[in-house]
Design an enzyme around this catalytic site. Structure first.
Site, PDB file in Angstrom:
ATOM      1  N   ARG A  51       0.804  -1.223   0.000  1.00 35.25           N
ATOM      2  CA  ARG A  51       0.000   0.000   0.000  1.00 35.25           C
ATOM      3  C   ARG A  51       0.830   1.263   0.000  1.00 35.25           C
ATOM      4  O   ARG A  51       0.675   2.117  -0.845  1.00 35.25           O
ATOM      5  CB  ARG A  51      -0.848   0.057   1.272  1.00 35.25           C
ATOM      6  CG  ARG A  51      -2.306   0.082   1.073  1.00 35.25           C
ATOM      7  CD  ARG A  51      -2.906  -0.516   2.301  1.00 35.25           C
ATOM      8  NE  ARG A  51      -2.112  -1.668   2.686  1.00 35.25           N
ATOM      9  CZ  ARG A  51      -2.258  -2.870   2.164  1.00 35.25           C
ATOM     10  NH1 ARG A  51      -3.165  -3.087   1.268  1.00 35.25           N
ATOM     11  NH2 ARG A  51      -1.491  -3.878   2.530  1.00 35.25           N
ATOM     12  N   THR A  52       1.725   1.375   0.955  1.00 37.66           N
ATOM     13  CA  THR A  52       2.386   2.660   1.118  1.00 37.66           C
ATOM     14  C   THR A  52       3.237   3.000  -0.102  1.00 37.66           C
ATOM     15  O   THR A  52       3.144   4.099  -0.640  1.00 37.66           O
ATOM     16  CB  THR A  52       3.236   2.656   2.409  1.00 37.66           C
ATOM     17  OG1 THR A  52       2.377   2.275   3.480  1.00 37.66           O
ATOM     18  CG2 THR A  52       3.823   4.015   2.692  1.00 37.66           C
ATOM     19  N   LYS A  80      25.299  -4.186   0.366  1.00 34.85           N
ATOM     20  CA  LYS A  80      26.772  -4.124   0.302  1.00 34.85           C
ATOM     21  C   LYS A  80      27.339  -3.356   1.484  1.00 34.85           C
ATOM     22  O   LYS A  80      28.538  -3.151   1.582  1.00 34.85           O
ATOM     23  CB  LYS A  80      27.208  -3.401  -0.979  1.00 34.85           C
ATOM     24  CG  LYS A  80      26.743  -4.033  -2.250  1.00 34.85           C
ATOM     25  CD  LYS A  80      27.259  -3.204  -3.430  1.00 34.85           C
ATOM     26  CE  LYS A  80      26.687  -3.662  -4.742  1.00 34.85           C
ATOM     27  NZ  LYS A  80      26.922  -2.669  -5.793  1.00 34.85           N
ATOM     28  N   HIS A 129       4.540   6.323  11.606  1.00 37.65           N
ATOM     29  CA  HIS A 129       4.134   6.112  10.218  1.00 37.65           C
ATOM     30  C   HIS A 129       3.259   7.307   9.840  1.00 37.65           C
ATOM     31  O   HIS A 129       2.042   7.194   9.702  1.00 37.65           O
ATOM     32  CB  HIS A 129       3.358   4.797  10.108  1.00 37.65           C
ATOM     33  CG  HIS A 129       3.133   4.318   8.713  1.00 37.65           C
ATOM     34  ND1 HIS A 129       3.293   5.134   7.599  1.00 37.65           N
ATOM     35  CD2 HIS A 129       2.740   3.101   8.240  1.00 37.65           C
ATOM     36  CE1 HIS A 129       3.018   4.425   6.519  1.00 37.65           C
ATOM     37  NE2 HIS A 129       2.687   3.199   6.881  1.00 37.65           N
TER      38      HIS A 129
HETATM   39  C1  NCD Z   1       1.041  -0.562   8.197  1.00 41.80           C
HETATM   40  C2  NCD Z   1       2.543  -0.481   8.449  1.00 41.80           C
HETATM   41  O1  NCD Z   1       3.306  -0.707   7.531  1.00 41.80           O
HETATM   42  O2  NCD Z   1       2.874  -0.187   9.581  1.00 41.80           O
HETATM   43  N1  NCD Z   1       0.684  -0.765   6.856  1.00 41.80           N
HETATM   44  C3  NCD Z   1       0.578   0.291   6.023  1.00 41.80           C
HETATM   45  O3  NCD Z   1       1.469   1.072   5.844  1.00 41.80           O
HETATM   46  N2  NCD Z   1      -0.604   0.483   5.441  1.00 41.80           N
HETATM   47  C4  NCD Z   1       0.345  -1.499   9.065  1.00 41.80           C
HETATM   48  C5  NCD Z   1       0.811  -2.913   9.111  1.00 41.80           C
HETATM   49  O4  NCD Z   1       1.748  -3.310   8.415  1.00 41.80           O
HETATM   50  O5  NCD Z   1       0.190  -3.665   9.861  1.00 41.80           O
END
Ligand code: NCD
Length: 310
Positions: A51-52, A80, A129
């Site tokens: 997703r991200t 490396k 995040h």
């Molecule tokens: C989240 C993350 O990467 O922290 N996912 C995301 O970015 N949508 C949540 C997760 O991985 O559970």
């Protein structure tokens, strides 16, 4: 030059402006289709993501820009032994803005110090995040109409879940927020967060059973148990299916309670809940693209380029 390391890097007023821009983009996507012509986004992902990373890439492509990057540390010079400081110096020659995910807490911050281009923290270990938080806030603001006076349940892995830590940090700046933390004992929200809430006199409750609190919630933020941050497999297996949100539990909730989830989902939300209009986690992913478009424009200083035309 502005970077984004934590949701607190933007003031509440700056966030409002960002969300207004994201909503304007959502309504008029064609008008923004060339605002980043000639610009390049680098996605440096040292940890897996669907997703991200793709959401960032989709955002830049929808703005007319181009993307390059890597999706796995094993495919980069990190394998490396190159440091993130050196890597970002190089990426600064190739791109105009960089989204970085790293398993080590603070790595994007180290990169930002040496960078000549804006760096966006796309997730650092169990820490923060911020762009998921922007996504969550925009989803809540768009679907509830406000970010204040809400009772928010956060359920699942509150210990390792960085989306949870970032979201709590961001929400404490709004009035009338109450938190209900729903987790097994082993996955409770870290003390530094509850200490911060006590300091700020923000009401919170910690419970184990989801059923008991469902009727009181305006929002339920479900999370996956973060397998990759566990030290031992046995604990993970014991805790992974601790919560499963199903239609029977949804019946206990109010008609306007929204269910959010940063995704990926494992078993914590049964697929039968997907058809409930209160389940908004797939819409949330769409808001994620709009808010990242607004963020890219803002960090590149292009946010006012449409001003005269609005
Ligand atoms: C989240 C993350 O990467 O922290 N996912 C995301 O970015 N949508 C949540 C997760 O991985 O559970």
């Amino acid at each position: 030059m502005k970077h984004l390391m934590s949701p607190l890097d933007f003031s509440v007023e700056e966030l409002e402006k960002l969300f207004d821009l994201a909503e304007h983009i959502a309504k008029n996507p064609i008008r923004y289709a060339h605002t980043c012509d000639g610009k390049v986004l680098a996605t440096c992902f040292y940890e897996p993501s669907t997703r991200t990373r793709l959401s960032f890439e989709s955002a830049m492509i929808h703005l007319g820009g181009k993307v390059l990057g890597f999706s796995d540390a094993a495919n980069s010079s990190a394998s490396k032994g190159e440091s993130v400081s050196d890597t970002i110096r190089i990426i600064s020659c190739y791109a105009d803005i960089c989204a970085m995910r790293h398993p080590k807490e603070g790595a994007p911050m180290v990169a930002a110090e040496k960078s000549r281009i804006p760096v966006i923290n796309a997730g650092d270990g169990g820490h923060q995040h911020p762009t998921q938080t922007l996504t969550d806030l925009l989803t809540i603001r768009s679907l509830k109409g406000h970010l204040d006076h809400l009772t928010i349940g956060l359920c699942g892995d509150l210990k390792f879940g960085r989306t949870v830590h970032s979201l709590i940090n961001a929400l404490v700046r709004y009035e009338g927020i109450r938190f209900v933390f729903i987790s097994p004992e082993e996955l409770r929200v870290p003390d530094y967060i509850t200490d911060m809430l006590k300091d700020k006199n923000i009401p919170y409750q910690e419970v184990i059973r989801l059923e008991n609190v469902m009727p009181s919630l305006d929002l339920l933020y479900m999370t996956r148990v973060q397998k990759e941050r566990f030290f031992n497999e046995e604990d993970y297996v014991r805790l992974k299916d601790f919560y499963i949100l199903d239609t029977a539990k949804m019946e206990l909730a109010g008609p306007d309670m929204l269910v959010l989830h940063p995704l990926p989902r494992v078993n914590e939300i049964s697929v039968e809940v997907d058809d409930d209009p209160r389940a908004v986690y797939f819409k949330q992913a769409q808001y994620g693209v709009y808010v990242r478009m607004a963020l890219i424009l803002t960090l590149l200083g292009l946010e006012d380029s449409m001003e005269n035309e609005k």
